[in-house]
Design a protein around this motif. Structure first.
Motif, PDB file in Angstrom:
ATOM      1  N   GLY A  20      31.324 -36.085  50.089  1.00  0.00           N
ATOM      2  CA  GLY A  20      32.059 -35.423  49.012  1.00  0.00           C
ATOM      3  C   GLY A  20      31.209 -34.703  47.998  1.00  0.00           C
ATOM      4  N   LEU A  21      29.887 -34.926  47.981  1.00  0.00           N
ATOM      5  CA  LEU A  21      29.023 -34.262  47.017  1.00  0.00           C
ATOM      6  C   LEU A  21      28.577 -32.903  47.546  1.00  0.00           C
ATOM      7  CD1 LEU A  21      26.692 -37.183  45.844  1.00  0.00           C
ATOM      8  CD2 LEU A  21      28.800 -36.349  44.779  1.00  0.00           C
ATOM      9  N   LEU A  22      28.405 -31.943  46.635  1.00  0.00           N
ATOM     10  CA  LEU A  22      27.913 -30.622  47.018  1.00  0.00           C
ATOM     11  C   LEU A  22      26.410 -30.499  46.855  1.00  0.00           C
ATOM     12  CD1 LEU A  22      30.656 -28.274  45.478  1.00  0.00           C
ATOM     13  CD2 LEU A  22      30.302 -28.849  47.886  1.00  0.00           C
ATOM     14  N   THR A  23      25.823 -31.358  46.014  1.00  0.00           N
ATOM     15  CA  THR A  23      24.389 -31.253  45.744  1.00  0.00           C
ATOM     16  C   THR A  23      23.535 -31.776  46.892  1.00  0.00           C
ATOM     17  OG1 THR A  23      24.508 -33.394  44.611  1.00  0.00           O
ATOM     18  CG2 THR A  23      24.702 -31.399  43.257  1.00  0.00           C
ATOM     19  N   CYS A  24      24.126 -32.524  47.783  1.00  0.00           N
ATOM     20  CA  CYS A  24      23.384 -33.068  48.921  1.00  0.00           C
ATOM     21  C   CYS A  24      24.365 -33.352  50.054  1.00  0.00           C
ATOM     22  CB  CYS A  24      22.642 -34.351  48.531  1.00  0.00           C
ATOM     23  SG  CYS A  24      23.732 -35.681  47.953  1.00  0.00           S
ATOM     24  N   THR A  25      23.825 -33.635  51.225  1.00  0.00           N
ATOM     25  CA  THR A  25      24.651 -33.965  52.385  1.00  0.00           C
ATOM     26  C   THR A  25      24.208 -35.316  52.931  1.00  0.00           C
ATOM     27  OG1 THR A  25      24.970 -31.635  52.987  1.00  0.00           O
ATOM     28  CG2 THR A  25      25.286 -33.274  54.725  1.00  0.00           C
ATOM     29  N   GLY A  26      25.170 -36.187  53.204  1.00  0.00           N
ATOM     30  CA  GLY A  26      24.824 -37.494  53.752  1.00  0.00           C
ATOM     31  C   GLY A  26      25.997 -38.443  53.693  1.00  0.00           C
ATOM     32  N   ASN A  27      25.879 -39.521  54.453  1.00  0.00           N
ATOM     33  CA  ASN A  27      26.951 -40.515  54.514  1.00  0.00           C
ATOM     34  C   ASN A  27      26.769 -41.664  53.534  1.00  0.00           C
ATOM     35  OD1 ASN A  27      28.751 -39.613  56.700  1.00  0.00           O
ATOM     36  ND2 ASN A  27      26.938 -39.831  58.004  1.00  0.00           N
ATOM     37  N   GLY A  28      25.584 -41.795  52.951  1.00  0.00           N
ATOM     38  CA  GLY A  28      25.349 -42.885  52.002  1.00  0.00           C
ATOM     39  C   GLY A  28      25.282 -44.253  52.638  1.00  0.00           C
ATOM     40  N   GLU A  29      25.079 -44.301  53.935  1.00  0.00           N
ATOM     41  CA  GLU A  29      25.079 -45.568  54.670  1.00  0.00           C
ATOM     42  C   GLU A  29      23.782 -46.339  54.468  1.00  0.00           C
ATOM     43  OE1 GLU A  29      22.264 -43.267  56.737  1.00  0.00           O
ATOM     44  OE2 GLU A  29      24.258 -42.656  56.055  1.00  0.00           O
ATOM     45  N   THR A  30      23.822 -47.628  54.777  1.00  0.00           N
ATOM     46  CA  THR A  30      22.621 -48.448  54.903  1.00  0.00           C
ATOM     47  C   THR A  30      22.597 -49.037  56.310  1.00  0.00           C
ATOM     48  OG1 THR A  30      22.551 -49.039  52.550  1.00  0.00           O
ATOM     49  CG2 THR A  30      21.371 -50.476  54.082  1.00  0.00           C
ATOM     50  N   THR A  31      21.528 -48.770  57.036  1.00  0.00           N
ATOM     51  CA  THR A  31      21.385 -49.284  58.401  1.00  0.00           C
ATOM     52  C   THR A  31      20.400 -50.447  58.370  1.00  0.00           C
ATOM     53  OG1 THR A  31      21.765 -47.059  59.279  1.00  0.00           O
ATOM     54  CG2 THR A  31      20.835 -48.693  60.786  1.00  0.00           C
TER      55      THR A  31
END
Length: 471
Positions: free
Chosen positions: A441-452
């Motif tokens: 949902g952020l425009l400043t960056c791309t990513g899922n915010g997950e922790t693996t």
């Protein structure tokens, strides 16, 4: 060699190379079968055409014309066990908690070298080998899918070289490197987590209204699934390599070799697939629009690490020889991988690496059984460039490793011989807890915010075969 046949050779080499890296980082660990037999400790031996890679100054020791063609088969085995991977909402990602088939069963990497003595002082050579490679393909529903579903890196290096020997004790070498690199990467898109977060925060009303306005069925959100993103790019890069060899006696040699960093701008495209998020195509279109992800051109800029190797060789008697190699790799060149989505409003996707420099130490020995058979053995320890568990990403679950190698050279005729080599590499268990520092949902960056979170366990075997001929 005509451009037509050169293109065919490159294509054949790239099609064969898809392997988990056997040396530190993404570097492929065996560019020569004869070298593999001593765990790559023989950089100062300079006894065949593969010295083009190890140290171009060593070409000055070779007489006439020599050609060496080989292939190394890699048989890896890796497992992953999940230890609590989570979405950006800090709830479980679900999915498969173990993986044991995400590396190829077996793959092969080729090498080709040629040297030609021009006169008493000058020798020319050419090498073609695989500098980097990896190929991981996880199940698309594994617990770490939001970090990675698949990655493939293939490369080939063309290395024309020249050596100069002013006298019997010193020689110098220079090589030019044209390196082709192609990479692709895929990962899941956490649409279920985004929908759940919006519903929990009471902000899903706008999306529901958009779905209704588009003629979609809001009830489809009850069974929302992951999207998928894929990025690919390719590029040619250029660099140099240098070598020096000191030969105080015919039985003793010392060498130093340098390979420069090579800059790559991998250009290609990014594809965002939301077609299977729900069974309603109109709902899928609304969800993709809300994610701000669109298909676009993509760019990844990176610089490969330079290496410096110091090595030595000594022939103790007519039977035994010993050797060593110490190689420093400036992996700190590889800080982060920034994937840029050109012409879009989306910020970069950043894979944090922040690698450290590494040292590889190898010891080896030769034993001449008789006039036709030479036996080899070697042992090496190689550091992983990864600083901590928090920086161990699923794309490279690397760890320190120990290599044990055995090899042999069989002289078939006075002008031809065959090299065989076998290596076993045992990696330390690699625990990771990598967190993506963006979120959907952020425009400043791309990513899922997950922790693996989990542990990778790896070992692999290498089997090499090469043919040498002297004209």
């Amino acid at each position: 060699m005509t451009p037509k046949y050169l293109t065919l050779i490159i294509a054949a080499a790239l099609s064969a190379v898809s392997v988990s890296a056997t040396a530190s980082g993404y570097r492929f660990g065996s560019q020569s079968v004869s070298s593999q037999g001593t765990a790559e400790a023989n950089g100062a031996e300079a006894n065949d055409a593969s010295t083009v890679f190890a140290n171009p100054a060593g070409m000055a020791r070779l007489d006439g014309k020599q050609i060496m063609g080989g292939v190394t088969a890699v048989v890896p085995h890796s497992t992953f066990n999940d230890e609590g991977s989570t979405r950006f909402t800090r709830t479980s990602t679900g999915g498969l908690t173990s993986q044991d088939d995400y590396v190829p069963k077996a793959v092969a990497a080729p090498s080709l070298y040629y040297t030609q003595k021009l006169n008493d002082q000058w020798t020319a050579g050419f090498g073609m080998f695989v500098p980097y490679g990896t190929n991981l393909s996880y199940d698309w529903n594994w617990s770490g899918r939001y970090a990675l579903t698949n990655i493939k890196l293939t490369s080939i290096n063309l290395n024309p070289s020249i050596a100069f020997k002013p006298n019997e004790h010193h020689s110098f070498g220079l090589g030019l490197n044209a390196e082709f690199m192609k990479a692709s990467l895929g990962q899941g898109v956490d649409v279920p987590g985004s929908v759940a977060a919006a519903q929990a925060a009471g902000t899903s009303g706008a999306i529901l209204r958009q779905i209704v306005a588009a003629g979609g069925n809001p009830a489809a959100l009850a069974s929302v699934r992951d999207g998928h993103a894929s990025v690919e790019g390719k590029d040619w890069g250029y660099g140099i390599n240098l070598g020096y060899m000191y030969m105080p006696t015919e039985s003793t040699r010392f060498g130093i070799a340098y390979r420069s960093s090579i800059k790559h701008e991998l250009r290609g495209g990014a594809i965002w697939d939301f077609s299977k998020v729900t069974t309603d195509a109109k709902v899928n279109a609304v969800l993709q629009a809300a994610s701000h992800h669109v298909n676009s051109a993509a760019l990844v800029e990176l610089r490969t690490p330079e290496t410096v190797s110091v090595n030595g060789f000594h022939q103790f008697d007519d039977k035994w020889a010993g050797m060593f190699d110490v190689t420093l790799t400036k992996n700190s060149r590889m800080q982060n991988i920034d994937i840029q989505f050109l012409g879009t409003e989306s910020g970069d996707e950043v894979i944090r690496q922040q690698w450290k420099n590494t040292v590889r130490v190898a010891l080896g020995a030769n034993y001449k059984m008789n006039e036709k058979v030479l036996l080899r053995a070697g042992i090496a320890h190689d550091d992983a460039p990864i600083e901590s568990e928090a920086l161990r990403h699923a794309a490279l679950p690397d760890a320190d490793r120990l290599q044990l190698s055995f090899g042999a050279n069989w002289k078939v005729t006075p002008n031809s011989s065959v090299d065989l080599a076998y290596s076993y590499l045992d990696f330390k268990n690699a625990r990771g807890s990598y967190t993506n520092q963006c979120r959907p949902g952020l425009l400043t960056c791309t990513g899922n915010g997950e922790t693996t979170r989990g542990t990778w366990a790896t070992h692999l075997q290498l089997v090499g075969l090469s043919y040498n001929y002297k004209f």
